[in-house]
Design an enzyme around this catalytic site. Structure first.
Site, PDB file in Angstrom:
ATOM      1  N   SER A 161     -27.669 -26.206 -26.038  1.00 41.83           N
ATOM      2  CA  SER A 161     -27.277 -27.598 -25.808  1.00 41.83           C
ATOM      3  C   SER A 161     -26.946 -27.879 -24.345  1.00 41.83           C
ATOM      4  O   SER A 161     -27.264 -28.952 -23.827  1.00 41.83           O
ATOM      5  CB  SER A 161     -26.074 -27.950 -26.692  1.00 41.83           C
ATOM      6  N   HIS A 211     -21.626 -28.784 -23.168  1.00 50.59           N
ATOM      7  CA  HIS A 211     -22.475 -29.967 -23.001  1.00 50.59           C
ATOM      8  C   HIS A 211     -22.216 -30.632 -21.653  1.00 50.59           C
ATOM      9  O   HIS A 211     -23.150 -30.973 -20.921  1.00 50.59           O
ATOM     10  CB  HIS A 211     -22.210 -30.960 -24.129  1.00 50.59           C
TER      11      HIS A 211
END
Length: 302
Positions: free
Chosen positions: A205, A252
């Site tokens: 991610s 992230h």
């Protein structure tokens, strides 16, 4: 004295008679060595020399134009291959997931980090010298029945990589694209180390958020219609907020920041013969910064 033979032969194949000269070097060439030219024929070596002198086409960001997103395919294949390895040997996740600091007991049990720690325990994670975790964790994903998402974890990440990666790779070229991907993954891991070193995280991610930031920066630089791009970024940022309670938001955010910084350099460094060198310098500078931050955090923990 015998008269000199008037027979001419190919310079590459002396036994083959030839009466055609290369239009550049004027050496005799046989049919196997002839290459069509604008005027007449050229030999193999002159064609190669001419190809080297032709300026290679580049994208707006300085990358070589590619006909297929080969690296995106390879990255997806590598993630899937590693995931299959996880299914066969689940211990791979435990050993190579991103972990800043932890303790392992003599029986393999895990404990939260504390320093100093009893002699029967051993440090694990980056603080224990396992620096490879900063990157290997980005190629691992949740087992099929683990966590909130299970097998959806790798499925969502690979679909995102397929959709975004192909666009970004086509614009940046393979070398810049690979540097962006790895630095985004590293940026996500370093932010996890700085903020939540006890957490064990996996997933691509962080790298994908970096690609998302690159997609936005490139669209702005190219003057594209930003309505669809803004909707994409709004969804990405919304997922960043939602993921704060479900996954590692630090990974992230770290990937988003690292990817955005790298792409800003790709997009706004002035064109010229030194543009590639400046791009490399920015990537190297970010790498050094991330390493220094990681080393500083490990030193603080220990």
């Amino acid at each position: 004295m015998e008269p000199q033979s008037a027979v001419t032969t190919c310079y590459r194949h002396p036994k083959v008679e030839s009466h055609v000269r290369c239009t550049r070097c004027e050496r005799y060439i046989c049919p196997d060595c002839m290459r069509e030219a604008a005027v007449g024929h050229q030999c193999v070596e002159c064609v190669k020399e001419g190809a080297r002198s032709i300026r290679q086409a580049r994208t707006a960001f300085g990358g070589r134009i590619t006909t297929a997103p080969v690296l995106t395919y390879l990255l997806i294949g590598l993630n899937v291959l590693v995931y299959l390895g996880e299914l066969v040997r689940p211990a791979i996740v435990d050993r190579f997931a991103m972990l800043g600091a932890g303790l392992r007991g003599p029986g393999g049990e895990h404990y939260l980090w504390e320093y100093p720690y009893p002699s029967v325990l051993h440090a694990e994670g980056v603080v224990g010298g396992e620096w490879e975790r900063l990157l290997t964790g980005a190629f691992l994903h949740l087992p099929p029945t683990a966590g909130t998402f299970g097998i959806l974890h790798i499925m969502m990440n690979m679909v995102s990589l397929w959709n975004i990666g192909r666009v970004v790779e086509s614009q940046l070229g393979r070398v810049r694209y690979l540097a962006l991907y790895l630095l985004s993954a590293l940026g996500g891991s370093v932010l996890v180390l700085l903020i939540d070193p006890d957490a064990q995280t996996v997933g691509a991610s962080g790298a994908i958020f970096g690609l998302g930031a690159a997609y936005y920066v490139m669209a702005r630089r190219l003057g594209a219609d930003m309505s669809a791009v803004n909707r994409f970024m709004a969804g990405l940022l919304l997922w960043l907020l939602i993921s704060a309670g479900l996954t590692s938001w630090q990974g992230h955010l770290g990937g988003l920041l690292a990817g955005g910084l790298v792409t800003l350099a790709y997009a706004y460094v002035p064109r010229g013969p030194r543009r590639g060198l400046l791009h490399a310098a920015v990537c190297a500078g970010l790498l050094v910064l991330l390493v220094l931050l990681a080393v500083g955090k490990v030193t603080q923990l220990a």
